[in-house]
Scaffold this active site. Structure first.
Site, PDB file in Angstrom:
ATOM      1  CG  ASP A  61      -1.709   1.238   1.381  1.00 54.47           C
ATOM      2  OD1 ASP A  61      -2.415   1.576   0.430  1.00 54.47           O
ATOM      3  OD2 ASP A  61      -1.621   1.879   2.443  1.00 54.47           O
ATOM      4  CG  ASP A 112      -1.063   2.348   7.041  1.00 54.69           C
ATOM      5  OD1 ASP A 112      -1.487   2.219   5.873  1.00 54.69           O
ATOM      6  OD2 ASP A 112      -0.985   3.437   7.621  1.00 54.69           O
TER       7      ASP A 112
END
Length: 747
Positions: free
Chosen positions: A428, A629
């Site tokens: 990500d 996250d």
């Protein structure tokens, strides 16, 4: 009532069959137990059960009846402390029994060998010498070796057979054969009391060394527990008071002096310092802390004095969660252990059968019952189910413990094993590759000359006032830093993957990415060049629109983490393909990917589509590790073969991920992969040692080398004493090999 999972220490196990026996009793005989798993190496049982149907007391009673002891903590003693005390008492008891064995076995062995090699006079062949040997052997047989009789009896009563059965059988055959010769001398006068005594003493030495060495593989847990201070200094009514850590409550004000460990998770109210967080992140450099910053229990305060408001205490602290996570990982079973478990389940009965066949065959070959008996005893005592039982869990314990020291937390041994199979790492962008703390860069008013940069920032921040998105927070932060008064938005709405909208002073405003407005038909051509220029620099561009009139552009930058590019290079060096997922447009995504050294990226990905991309890569035959996250990363983390959650991210991502990178550094990924490969390599070595040991030496003990003149004499006729020595060393070699992982360097 919902099922719950609990873990307790369990004592009294001597080999992997004992662990399997406990699992069988809990899984089959205790209603309400959904799944029980026992780790022989860590002496832990993990039980998923329905508390109302299977209370802890009932499970403990079932285990106790089988001959083992479940350690349940009370109000005054933790399970870990009770387990440590039980281990120390066990080692003390075994040491005492071994010393008794040595005291009686040494003179017995010396006198017996001296007589066999004619090193002593005629007196040594007198009948009384055999009675002396009996007197020396009996304390060893029934004091030092009593545990094997008790354990073997309980094992048979539970319709299974463990290592104790083999040791008790092997030593008893030699002892009682010799015992009966004393009363029936016409059958022969050569006794084997020294063989029985040496078998028990050598195996007791091996088990004692194994117990002491095995404890070192779980040293990481003890080290983590040692980080938790026993007391804390709280301040109430301007009075300082030192209390046990268990009595600290949420919102208590805790005073931490320079050099002290921080006892709780909390927020700094006053003071400043540099805090050593290496226990959490694995990074050696202290982190500067100021009022408003968060601190973690177990970290070390530097030079300053801190006043901290407790926000998490007891079992809710990060350190307590880390300890619990490492314990669960060490207590879980890796898929590779399944073969060893299947072999262990039939191992002892198979060895007894082989020993009986060996005795019968040698009796018919030699017509000598003594030779047949010696072969039988050698087969029984050389077989080692312990090495099979210890091969996987000791390496897993050492590997997961080493990971915890570097801020890499594996939730299970399966996740550790799965890291070795990955072919693709998907990252990500925001908060993973980048710092996750974007800052406002360019403010460019467009069509309205009177619309200033300050007015642009004020309107944008007013729209984002209630937003939780990192970009929204960055815009609000910039406006407040400029002391701009914010308006109260009405009819606020978040448009996932696009932007936000609301009424400001009764007028409809929107703030979002350019593609949102292009798809809705707004004319963006006149400032498309400005947008492209900003995006080519790796900046995220937001457009402010009033009704259908574009008012301005706001660029937001989120810098790469300092070690992101290095981590990507390390992953590529391991021949892994690396990809990036982002909601940004292709131009910005290209710029960020280029800065990070990533060739493949997926742009304009909606939050719900990240898992779809992971699934597509898996359909192409790739083994995917997903790193993220945020809340919107959770489905992708769950979909991947291994989900790596950045420890500085959200609780949802951490809950979903299988590997937690506590420090937030992407260097944790190549380190986790290195550790996974080293740990599973050690497991494979251990299993190879354990299987080869039994596969090779059981036939040797049975006498397959006897007709081969080229073989050394001691292998042609493998004496039970040598067999016992080999058996004792086999388990120790497996544990010692696992301990090498504690010295591994993760760069």
């Amino acid at each position: 009532m919902k099922p719950t999972t609990v873990s307790f220490p369990v004592t009294g196990m001597t080999c992997a069959n004992c662990a399997a026996n406990i699992e069988r009793i809990l899984n089959r005989k205790v209603p309400g137990v959904i799944k029980a798993s026992v780790n022989f190496a860590s002496e832990q049982v993990s039980i998923t059960h329905i508390p109302s149907e299977a209370p802890v007391e009932v499970m403990a009673a079932a285990i106790e009846k089988a001959g083992f002891h479940l350690i349940v903590p009370d109000a005054f003693t933790t399970a870990e402390d009770a387990h440590t005390a039980a281990q120390e008492n066990e080692i003390k008891d075994q040491t005492q029994k071994f010393l008794v064995g040595i005291i009686f076995t040494l003179p017995l062995f010396i006198l017996s060998m001296a007589r066999d090699f004619s090193l002593t006079g005629v007196w040594s062949h007198a009948p009384f010498m055999n009675w002396l040997f009996l007197c020396l052997a009996t304390p060893v047989q029934f004091y030092t070796g009593w545990d094997y009789y008790v354990g073997g009896f309980k094992s048979i009563m539970n319709k299974s057979a463990n290592m104790d059965v083999l040791v008790a059988l092997g030593s008893s055959v030699a002892y009682f054969y010799s015992f009966f010769l004393l009363f029936m001398p016409w059958l022969g006068d050569h006794v084997y009391f020294e063989t029985a005594a040496m078998i028990i003493t050598l195996i007791k030495l091996g088990k004692l060394m194994e117990a002491k060495t095995k404890g070192k593989t779980g040293g990481a847990i003890k080290k983590l527990m040692g980080l938790q201070p026993k007391t804390a200094t709280i301040v109430k009514a301007e009075q300082e008071k030192q209390i046990p850590i268990s009595q600290v409550q949420i919102n208590d004000q805790v005073l931490i002096h320079a050099g002290e460990r921080i006892p709780v998770d909390g927020q700094i109210l006053s003071g400043g310092s540099a805090v050593d967080e290496s226990m959490l992140t694995g990074e050696p450099l202290p982190v500067d802390k100021k009022p408003g910053d968060l601190v973690t229990g177990g970290t070390i305060n530097g030079q300053g004095m801190l006043m901290v408001k407790a926000t998490r205490v007891g079992q809710d602290t990060v350190l307590a969660q880390i300890i619990r996570m490492v314990q669960e990982a060490q207590g879980s079973k890796a898929p590779i252990q399944a073969l060893a478990d299947k072999v262990a389940a039939i191992f002892v009965p198979s060895v007894i059968l082989i020993a009986l066949i060996t005795m019968i065959v040698w009796y018919f070959i030699t017509e000598d019952p003594v030779t047949a008996m010696i072969r039988l005893v050698a087969v029984l005592v050389i077989a080692c189910p312990c090495a099979l039982g210890l091969a996987t869990p000791t390496a897993i314990m050492a590997g997961t413990g080493k990971g915890a020291e570097h801020g890499i937390l594996f939730k299970s041994s399966a996740s550790l094993e799965n890291t070795t199979r990955l072919t693709t790492i998907v990252l990500d962008k925001t908060g993973t590759l980048t710092r996750g703390k974007p800052v406002v860069g360019d403010l460019i008013p467009l069509t309205d000359i009177s619309f200033t940069t300050q007015r642009l920032l004020q309107c944008a921040a007013s729209l984002e006032k209630g937003s939780e998105h990192p970009i929204g927070k960055a815009i609000v932060k910039a406006a407040r830093a400029a002391d701009l008064p914010l308006m109260s938005p009405q009819q606020f709405m978040a448009h996932e993957g696009h932007g936000v909208s609301a009424l400001l002073d009764g007028v409809y405003h929107r703030l979002g990415n350019p593609q949102w407005f292009i798809t809705e038909g707004l004319d963006m051509k006149s400032f498309a060049g400005d947008i492209k220029n900003l995006q080519d620099q790796g900046k995220t561009v937001m457009v402010l629109v009033r009704d259908n009139t574009p008012l301005g552009l706001i660029s937001v930058t989120d810098e790469l983490k300092p070690d992101s590019r290095k981590a990507v290079e390390r992953l590529k060096a391991k021949h892994l393909s690396v990809a990036m997922i982002t909601g940004d447009n292709p131009q910005t995504a290209q710029a960020i990917a280029s800065q990070a050294g990533i060739d493949t990226f997926f742009a304009e990905v909606q939050p719900g589509d990240k898992a779809t991309i992971v699934k597509q890569l898996q359909k192409e035959g790739k083994q995917v590790g997903m790193v993220g996250d945020g809340i919107n990363d959770a489905p992708a983390l769950a979909q991947a073969q291994v989900g790596f959650a950045i420890g500085t991210g959200t609780d949802v991502a951490i809950e979903t991920g299988e590997v937690i990178l506590a420090g937030g550094s992407l260097m944790g990924i190549p380190r986790a992969l290195d550790l996974g490969h080293k740990t599973m390599g050690t497991v494979q070595q251990n299993l190879f040692f354990a299987f080869c040991y039994n596969i090779v030496l059981i036939p040797v003990a049975a006498g397959v080398l006897a007709p081969m003149t080229w073989a050394p004499a001691f292998l042609q006729q493998l004496h039970p004493i040598l067999a016992a020595m080999a058996m004792a060393m086999s388990s120790l070699s497996v544990v010692a090999n696992s301990l090498r992982l504690t010295r591994v360097k993760l760069n």
